[in-house]
Design an enzyme around this catalytic site. Structure first.
Site, PDB file in Angstrom:
ATOM      1  N   TYR A  17     -17.004  16.694 -15.856  1.00 36.60           N
ATOM      2  CA  TYR A  17     -17.093  15.415 -15.951  1.00 36.60           C
ATOM      3  C   TYR A  17     -18.119  15.074 -14.854  1.00 36.60           C
ATOM      4  O   TYR A  17     -18.219  15.253 -13.558  1.00 36.60           O
ATOM      5  CB  TYR A  17     -15.961  14.495 -15.568  1.00 36.60           C
ATOM      6  CG  TYR A  17     -15.878  12.981 -15.484  1.00 36.60           C
ATOM      7  CD1 TYR A  17     -16.869  12.183 -16.302  1.00 36.60           C
ATOM      8  CD2 TYR A  17     -15.598  12.513 -13.930  1.00 36.60           C
ATOM      9  CE1 TYR A  17     -17.086  11.015 -15.886  1.00 36.60           C
ATOM     10  CE2 TYR A  17     -15.783  10.959 -13.810  1.00 36.60           C
ATOM     11  CZ  TYR A  17     -16.578  10.115 -14.769  1.00 36.60           C
ATOM     12  OH  TYR A  17     -16.635   9.051 -14.448  1.00 36.60           O
ATOM     13  N   ASP A  65      -7.291  18.842 -14.751  1.00 41.48           N
ATOM     14  CA  ASP A  65      -7.729  17.269 -15.300  1.00 41.48           C
ATOM     15  C   ASP A  65      -7.297  17.296 -16.722  1.00 41.48           C
ATOM     16  O   ASP A  65      -8.007  17.845 -17.647  1.00 41.48           O
ATOM     17  CB  ASP A  65      -9.164  17.039 -15.053  1.00 41.48           C
ATOM     18  CG  ASP A  65      -9.641  15.546 -15.506  1.00 41.48           C
ATOM     19  OD1 ASP A  65      -8.821  15.057 -16.238  1.00 41.48           O
ATOM     20  OD2 ASP A  65     -10.748  15.384 -14.946  1.00 41.48           O
ATOM     21  N   LYS A  81      -8.089   6.063 -19.482  1.00 39.89           N
ATOM     22  CA  LYS A  81      -8.565   6.458 -20.755  1.00 39.89           C
ATOM     23  C   LYS A  81      -7.239   6.586 -21.716  1.00 39.89           C
ATOM     24  O   LYS A  81      -6.867   5.511 -21.900  1.00 39.89           O
ATOM     25  CB  LYS A  81      -8.967   7.812 -20.682  1.00 39.89           C
ATOM     26  CG  LYS A  81     -10.148   8.057 -19.705  1.00 39.89           C
ATOM     27  CD  LYS A  81     -11.308   7.222 -19.552  1.00 39.89           C
ATOM     28  CE  LYS A  81     -12.383   7.607 -18.712  1.00 39.89           C
ATOM     29  NZ  LYS A  81     -12.368   7.419 -17.257  1.00 39.89           N
ATOM     30  N   ARG A 120       0.820  -1.186   0.134  1.00 37.47           N
ATOM     31  CA  ARG A 120      -0.030   0.034  -0.104  1.00 37.47           C
ATOM     32  C   ARG A 120       0.773   1.120   0.021  1.00 37.47           C
ATOM     33  O   ARG A 120       0.678   2.200  -0.586  1.00 37.47           O
ATOM     34  CB  ARG A 120      -0.708  -0.023   0.992  1.00 37.47           C
ATOM     35  CG  ARG A 120      -1.612   1.338   1.224  1.00 37.47           C
ATOM     36  CD  ARG A 120      -2.641   1.233   2.348  1.00 37.47           C
ATOM     37  NE  ARG A 120      -2.291   0.582   3.592  1.00 37.47           N
ATOM     38  CZ  ARG A 120      -1.734   1.007   4.585  1.00 37.47           C
ATOM     39  NH1 ARG A 120      -0.996   2.319   4.355  1.00 37.47           N
ATOM     40  NH2 ARG A 120      -1.396   0.423   5.710  1.00 37.47           N
TER      41      ARG A 120
END
Length: 380
Positions: free
Chosen positions: A102, A174, A199, A49
Site C-alpha cells: 500500500y 496487514d 475499510k 487516551r
C-alpha cells in the site's frame, strides 16, 4: 464455548449496559473519570487516551474475531502501523515489505522511518527464496499484505511465519483487504495483525480508524504501552461506529464476494481488458495459497486495459455507480486509478504500479446495475 465469527462480532466485548440494559455499548464521550480515592481507578479508567469503555468494547471484539490475545484501536491504520514499528524496531533495524505494498505504508517506511535509520527492502513475498535471501541479522519484521494493494498478490502466511520465527523476527500481516471474516492470520502463525478499520471492518465509508491485534499477551502489552505513550488512539464515537460496522461484516463480505465474482466474469470476457487480477482465478499465481488460507477471495478486483494510462483514467471518469474515490471496503462500489491516486507516493520507486491499472472496490449494490455501469464505462 467456541462461538462462530458472526456471534463474536455481535457479542464479544459488548455485554448489555449494566446500568440500563442497553444492548448497544454507550458512547463514553468523556476525557477523564472520577477516581475512588487517590490512585483508586474505577474499572481501570483514569483518562481516555489510556482507555475508554467504548474503545475497550471495540478492542475486545477485534481481538475475538481475529483470535488474538489483545486488540488495540487507533485513529487510523497508519497510526497503528507507526505505533507497531516504534514498538518493535529501533534505529538500524531492518524490515522486509511487499514489493507492491500500500502506498501509505511505503511512504511511512521511505519518508518517515527511514530518516530514523529503519531500513527496509521491498521483496516479492510470493517468492520464499527471495524473502529468505533478503533476511539479515537485523531483520525484525516480515511485513505482509495478502492480498496486496493494488495488484492482489498472495503470500503464504504460514510459510512466512516459519521463516520469520527461524530468524527471530516477527510476522506482521496487514489483513485489511481480506478482513477477519475471510482470513485469520494469527491462526496461521502471524504475530500481529494490522487493519485499516476504515475499510471492510467499518464498512460504511463514514469513519477512519486502525487496529493492531497481537497473538501473544506479552506483545500486546508492549503495543498497549506505546499506544498510550504515543497517543494515536481511536475516539469514542469513531470506536462506536467501527463496532457497529463489525457486527455486519460477515453478511457484507458474502455479498462483496458474490458481486466481485460476477464483475470478474464480465471483465474476463471484455475485449478492452488485457488482464484481470483476482486471487479467485485459477490462473492467478497465488490461487492455490489463497484457497488454502482464505474463506473466499474478497471484494477487490484490479484490471488492466488496452489504450494505456489515458484509457484507464477515462474509464474511471465514465462510471456512474462506481464512485471515483480513494479508500475501499464500503457498501458502495468505488473505482480509482492507483498510479495517480492511492499509490502516487510510490511513483518512481520499486513499488510503482502499472499506469494502465484500474482498481475496483466492489460494493453490495444490485449486481446487474454494477455490471451495466462497467459495461458502459468500458465502451461496450
Amino acid at each position: 464455548m467456541n462461538n462462530g465469527f458472526e456471534t463474536l462480532a455481535i457479542h464479544a466485548g459488548q455485554e448489555p449496559d449494566p446500568t440500563t440494559g442497553a444492548v448497544v455499548p454507550p458512547i463514553y464521550a468523556t476525557s477523564t473519570y472520577k477516581q475512588d480515592g487517590v490512585g483508586g481507578l474505577r474499572g481501570g479508567y483514569e483518562y481516555s487516551r489510556s482507555a475508554n469503555p467504548t474503545r475497550t468494547a471495540l478492542e475486545e471484539a477485534l481481538a475475538a474475531v481475529e483470535g488474538g490475545a489483545r486488540g488495540l484501536a487507533f485513529a487510523s491504520g497508519l497510526a497503528a502501523e507507526d505505533t507497531l514499528l516504534r514498538t518493535v524496531c529501533k534505529p538500524n533495524d531492518h524490515v522486509i515489505i511487499p514489493n507492491d505494498a500500500y502506498g501509505g505504508t511505503y511512504r511511512l517506511f521511505a519518508k518517515v522511518h527511514q530518516r530514523w535509520d529503519l531500513h527496509y527492502d521491498p521483496v516479492p513475498l510470493g517468492d520464499l527464496d527471495a524473502v529468505a535471501a533478503a533476511m539479515t541479522q537485523k531483520t525484525r519484521i516480515i511485513w505482509v499484505e495478502t492480498p496486496t494493494n493494488p495488484l492482489l498478490g498472495i503470500a503464504d502466511i504460514a510459510a512466512l511465519a516459519q521463516l520469520a520465527h527461524e530468524n527471530e523476527a516477527l510476522l506482521v500481516v496487514d489483513n485489511t483487504f481480506a478482513s477477519p471474516y475471510l482470513q485469520q492470520p494469527l491462526s496461521l502463525g502471524a504475530d500481529v495483525v494490522v487493519h485499516s478499520t476504515t475499510k471492510y471492518v467499518g464498512g460504511h465509508s463514514d469513519v477512519v480508524g486502525g487496529a493492531l491485534i497481537a497473538a501473544s499477551q506479552s506483545v500486546g502489552e508492549e503495543l498497549a504501552y506505546h499506544q498510550n505513550a504515543i497517543g494515536g488512539v481511536a475516539g469514542p464515537f469513531d470506536a462506536w461506529l467501527t463496532l457497529r460496522g463489525l457486527k455486519t461484516l460477515g453478511v457484507r463480505m458474502d455479498r462483496h464476494c458474490d458481486n466481485a465474482e460476477r464483475v470478474v466474469d464480465l471483465l474476463l470476457a471484455h475485449p478492452r481488458v488485457t488482464q484481470v487480477l483476482y486471487p479467485g482465478l485459477d490462473e492467478h499465481p497465488g490461487h492455490e495459497v489463497a484457497a488454502k488460507q482464505m474463506k473466499r477471495f474478497g471484494g477487490m478486483v484490479s484490471f488492466r486495459v488496452d489504450g494505456g494510462e489515458q484509457e484507464a483514467v477515462e474509464i474511471c471518469n465514465r462510471t456512474k455507480l462506481f464512485t471515483l474515490g480513494e479508500s475501499l471496503g464500503g457498501v458502495e462500489s468505488l473505482i480509482e486509478h492507483p498510479g495517480r491516486m492511492t499509490h502516487a507516493s510510490a511513483a518512481g520507486s520499486p513499488l510503482e504500479v502499472p499506469s494502465d491499472l484500474v482498481r475496483l472496490s466492489v460494493g453490495i449494490e444490485t449486481i446487474d446495475d454494477l455490471l451495466a455501469d462497467l459495461t458502459q464505462a468500458l465502451g461496450g
